[in-house]
Design a protein around this motif. Structure first.
Motif, PDB file in Angstrom:
ATOM      1  N   ASP A  65       0.845  -1.196   0.000  1.00  0.00           N
ATOM      2  CA  ASP A  65       0.000   0.000   0.000  1.00  0.00           C
ATOM      3  C   ASP A  65       0.877   1.241   0.000  1.00  0.00           C
ATOM      4  OD1 ASP A  65       0.921   0.234   2.654  1.00  0.00           O
ATOM      5  OD2 ASP A  65      -0.825  -0.815   3.431  1.00  0.00           O
ATOM      6  N   LYS A  86     -12.148   9.813   3.065  1.00  0.00           N
ATOM      7  CA  LYS A  86     -13.137   9.757   1.968  1.00  0.00           C
ATOM      8  C   LYS A  86     -12.758  10.699   0.825  1.00  0.00           C
ATOM      9  CE  LYS A  86     -16.979   8.181   4.807  1.00  0.00           C
ATOM     10  NZ  LYS A  86     -18.087   8.565   5.686  1.00  0.00           N
ATOM     11  N   ARG A  89     -10.196   8.937  -1.150  1.00  0.00           N
ATOM     12  CA  ARG A  89     -10.752   7.885  -2.014  1.00  0.00           C
ATOM     13  C   ARG A  89     -11.192   8.470  -3.363  1.00  0.00           C
ATOM     14  NH1 ARG A  89     -14.054   5.577   2.503  1.00  0.00           N
ATOM     15  NH2 ARG A  89     -12.637   4.160   3.568  1.00  0.00           N
ATOM     16  N   GLU A  90     -11.766   9.656  -3.318  1.00  0.00           N
ATOM     17  CA  GLU A  90     -12.187  10.297  -4.570  1.00  0.00           C
ATOM     18  C   GLU A  90     -10.980  10.665  -5.425  1.00  0.00           C
ATOM     19  OE1 GLU A  90     -14.973  13.494  -4.180  1.00  0.00           O
ATOM     20  OE2 GLU A  90     -16.156  12.438  -2.666  1.00  0.00           O
ATOM     21  N   PHE A  92      -8.003   9.322  -5.430  1.00  0.00           N
ATOM     22  CA  PHE A  92      -7.248   8.164  -5.892  1.00  0.00           C
ATOM     23  C   PHE A  92      -8.123   7.097  -6.544  1.00  0.00           C
ATOM     24  CE2 PHE A  92      -4.730   9.858  -2.231  1.00  0.00           C
ATOM     25  CZ  PHE A  92      -3.703  10.390  -3.015  1.00  0.00           C
ATOM     26  N   ASP A  93      -9.369   7.428  -6.831  1.00  0.00           N
ATOM     27  CA  ASP A  93     -10.273   6.499  -7.488  1.00  0.00           C
ATOM     28  C   ASP A  93      -9.675   6.052  -8.823  1.00  0.00           C
ATOM     29  OD1 ASP A  93     -12.734   5.057  -7.812  1.00  0.00           O
ATOM     30  OD2 ASP A  93     -13.329   6.578  -9.276  1.00  0.00           O
ATOM     31  N   GLY A  94      -9.606   4.755  -9.030  1.00  0.00           N
ATOM     32  CA  GLY A  94      -9.066   4.232 -10.285  1.00  0.00           C
ATOM     33  C   GLY A  94      -7.584   3.902 -10.217  1.00  0.00           C
ATOM     34  N   GLU A  98      -3.765   0.530  -3.054  1.00  0.00           N
ATOM     35  CA  GLU A  98      -4.450   1.014  -1.859  1.00  0.00           C
ATOM     36  C   GLU A  98      -3.659   2.173  -1.272  1.00  0.00           C
ATOM     37  OE1 GLU A  98      -5.738  -0.570   2.595  1.00  0.00           O
ATOM     38  OE2 GLU A  98      -5.046  -2.005   1.095  1.00  0.00           O
TER      39      GLU A  98
END
Length: 198
Positions: A65, A86, A89-90, A92-94, A98
């Motif tokens: 990770d 959160k 997460r947006e 690093f989406d895609g 991790e």
């Protein structure tokens, strides 16, 4: 060997090697956009990228990770940290990896329950990095507003380039160091793992 170069040359080599890990450079750039206080991309994703370079493996080989630390002591609630996670997460989406984001101002609230030893409150991200179980882990990189890289390496870079894992018995217990070192040795058998001091 990079481990025998001058510190300035090691820093240049370090940045060059890290730049070959495209996932890592995306994590650094994405974290810069999050603009977290005192942030660093830190630990395994850095030294393991170097190990991969030195041993001729692909840049992201074996990296579990990508750790992002920041320090915000203005709100120690889980809700505040979770909001940052959160948002990450947006960003690093895609990304095929991790990314773990943690507020190091909160570590003392949960560390003893997880590792069975108390952790005094950190006063900065750097003080958290200083307490990793191995000195080899004590690394942090971030992009400054002008685009320059800031490298935090309180134990230098020679051990990283020379594939040496050295214990750092300031906080984490011996079993944490030994478990991590054993996992790393399986993935990078070329490592020299130094024993925990008696």
């Amino acid at each position: 060997m990079l481990g025998r170069l001058s510190l300035a040359e090691q820093l240049d080599g370090f940045r060059t090697v890290l730049g070959r890990n495209e996932i890592l450079t995306e994590v650094i750039a994405g974290t810069a956009r999050l603009d977290l206080p005192g942030w660093y991309v830190t630990a395994g994703c850095l030294f393991q990228t170097v190990w991969n370079e030195v041993t001729g493996r692909p840049p992201a080989h074996g990296i579990k990770d990508y750790d992002v630390f920041y320090f915000d002591d203005t709100d120690l609630s889980w809700e505040a940290e979770d909001a940052v996670i959160k948002a990450g997460r947006e960003v690093f989406d895609g990304l095929p990896a991790e990314v773990e984001i943690r507020n190091e101002a909160r570590v003392h609230l949960w560390y003893e329950q997880k590792f069975k030893v108390p952790c005094p409150p950190h006063d900065s991200t750097e003080s958290a990095i200083d307490r990793f179980a191995a000195t080899t882990c004590c690394l942090g990189v971030r992009l400054e507003p002008g685009g320059d890289w800031r490298v935090y390496a309180p134990h230098g870079l020679s051990d990283v380039f020379n594939l040496v894992v050295r214990p750092n018995p300031v906080l984490a217990p011996r079993e944490v160091y030994e478990a991590k070192a054993a996992r790393w040795k399986e993935v990078w058998p070329e490592l020299t793992v130094l024993p925990w001091p008696a």
